[in-house]
Every structure is written in C-alpha cells, then in structure tokens.
Design a protein around this motif. Structure first.
Motif, PDB file in Angstrom:
ATOM      1  N   ASN A 246      -4.060  -7.972  -3.047  1.00 20.54           N
ATOM      2  CA  ASN A 246      -3.621  -8.223  -1.667  1.00 20.54           C
ATOM      3  C   ASN A 246      -4.764  -8.814  -0.867  1.00 20.54           C
ATOM      4  O   ASN A 246      -5.930  -8.480  -1.103  1.00 20.54           O
ATOM      5  CB  ASN A 246      -3.193  -6.918  -0.995  1.00 20.54           C
TER       6      ASN A 246
ATOM      7  N   TYR B 112      -7.849  -6.078  -1.504  1.00 18.94           N
ATOM      8  CA  TYR B 112      -7.753  -4.737  -2.083  1.00 18.94           C
ATOM      9  C   TYR B 112      -6.697  -4.768  -3.185  1.00 18.94           C
ATOM     10  O   TYR B 112      -5.875  -5.681  -3.241  1.00 18.94           O
ATOM     11  CB  TYR B 112      -7.463  -3.681  -1.009  1.00 18.94           C
TER      12      TYR B 112
ATOM     13  N   ASN C   5      -1.615  -2.381  -5.993  1.00 18.01           N
ATOM     14  CA  ASN C   5      -0.868  -1.124  -5.895  1.00 18.01           C
ATOM     15  C   ASN C   5      -1.671  -0.002  -5.252  1.00 18.01           C
ATOM     16  O   ASN C   5      -1.477   1.167  -5.568  1.00 18.01           O
ATOM     17  CB  ASN C   5      -0.380  -0.702  -7.283  1.00 18.01           C
ATOM     18  N   SER C   6      -2.550  -0.337  -4.323  1.00 15.48           N
ATOM     19  CA  SER C   6      -3.362   0.669  -3.649  1.00 15.48           C
ATOM     20  C   SER C   6      -2.484   1.638  -2.860  1.00 15.48           C
ATOM     21  O   SER C   6      -1.532   1.223  -2.191  1.00 15.48           O
ATOM     22  CB  SER C   6      -4.348   0.000  -2.691  1.00 15.48           C
ATOM     23  N   THR C   7      -2.816   2.916  -2.943  1.00 16.25           N
ATOM     24  CA  THR C   7      -2.088   3.925  -2.163  1.00 16.25           C
ATOM     25  C   THR C   7      -2.837   4.298  -0.896  1.00 16.25           C
ATOM     26  O   THR C   7      -2.324   5.058  -0.080  1.00 16.25           O
ATOM     27  CB  THR C   7      -1.848   5.191  -3.012  1.00 16.25           C
ATOM     28  N   THR C   8      -4.049   3.756  -0.714  1.00 15.10           N
ATOM     29  CA  THR C   8      -4.849   4.102   0.462  1.00 15.10           C
ATOM     30  C   THR C   8      -5.056   2.937   1.431  1.00 15.10           C
ATOM     31  O   THR C   8      -5.443   3.156   2.570  1.00 15.10           O
ATOM     32  CB  THR C   8      -6.232   4.638   0.029  1.00 15.10           C
ATOM     33  N   GLU C   9      -4.823   1.726   0.982  1.00 10.25           N
ATOM     34  CA  GLU C   9      -5.024   0.541   1.830  1.00 10.25           C
ATOM     35  C   GLU C   9      -3.677   0.014   2.312  1.00 10.25           C
ATOM     36  O   GLU C   9      -2.671   0.113   1.615  1.00 10.25           O
ATOM     37  CB  GLU C   9      -5.722  -0.561   1.026  1.00 10.25           C
ATOM     38  N   ARG C  10      -3.690  -0.564   3.505  1.00 18.60           N
ATOM     39  CA  ARG C  10      -2.457  -1.144   4.070  1.00 18.60           C
ATOM     40  C   ARG C  10      -2.783  -2.420   4.839  1.00 18.60           C
ATOM     41  O   ARG C  10      -3.911  -2.682   5.185  1.00 18.60           O
ATOM     42  CB  ARG C  10      -1.809  -0.151   5.029  1.00 18.60           C
TER      43      ARG C  10
END
Length: 149
Positions: free
Chosen positions: A37, A54, A57-62
């Motif tokens: 992303n 980042y 499939n990061s679960t902490t970045e948006r």
C-alpha cells in the motif's frame, strides 16, 4: 497471469491505456497495482510520486491503498491555448493534481495536444521498486512517475 493480478514482491504492475485521442484532446492513464500500500501521493509540475508504504495486509496501518491511477491529458482551450492536467488518484480517495498551460513558443513548440504529449510507457509492464518511470514527455519535458518501495 491476469493484468489485474498483484505483482511479485518488490514490484509494481503498470497498465498503460490511451483513453482519448482526438484533434482537441489527448488523454492517457497508467494504472498501478502494487503488492504493498501507498499512503501518500504528490504532484509537482510533471513529477508525480507515491510514498509512505506499508504491507498490503497490515492489521496496524491504515489510510493507504495498493491501486492508483495516473492520468495525463492535454486539451485545447476555447481560447486556443494548450492546457495539461496530471492527476494521481488512489482508491482510498487521496488525489494529487498538477497542471498548466503550454507555451507554443517554448522548448517543444507544441501546437496541438497530439504534438505536445509523447507517450513513452505505452505498454503494460511489471517494474522493480523503487521505480522512476518516465511515462511521457510533455512539450519535451519528462513526465515522471516515482513509486517508493
């Protein structure tokens, strides 16, 4: 492999499409599909850039996305001038814009949209990141798409 598939790690897929080719308007689009992303987009003159990466499939970045479109168009205005516009837009709603008016007495001396815009990246490709792609020239000046790793 499908042209819309996610590319291998460390690469970005670039899809080049001519949208419009008319006497008074030329428009090209380059779609970018990443395996990561990008959160940030900038446009300054003929330099477009994606940054702030980042993992996909990061679960902490948006806030980012892996699909972006770069549009470049040249059109003749009602007054007869040549107006160019560059837009870098992500599916996350982030947009960076640049543009201006070309001087027919300038370096390239363009007198029509077709003579002003010369496409260099006219076919699909998968390129290594980071990438500095000269996708076209605009009245002789490079239009560069910079994609961070």
């Amino acid at each position: 492999m499908s042209p819309l598939s996610i590319p291998p790690e460390g690469r970005v897929r670039v899809l080049a499409r001519r949208i419009t080719h008319q006497p008074d308007r030329v428009h090209w689009k380059w779609s970018l599909i990443g395996e990561r992303n990008w959160r940030g987009a900038t446009a300054s003159g003929t330099d477009l850039a994606l940054a702030q990466t980042y993992p996909l499939n990061s679960t902490t970045e948006r806030g980012g996305c892996n699909i972006w479109e770069a549009d470049l168009s040249v059109r003749r205005t009602a007054e007869g001038a040549l107006r160019w516009d560059a837009v870098l837009h992500g599916i996350n709603g982030v947009t960076a814009r640049s543009g201006g008016t070309l001087d027919p007495k300038g370096n390239g001396g363009a007198t029509s949209p077709d003579s002003a815009l010369r496409v260099r990246q006219d076919s699909d490709a998968v390129v290594r990141l980071p990438a500095d792609l000269t996708v076209a020239t605009l009245d002789g000046k490079p239009v560069t798409l910079r994609v961070a790793r």
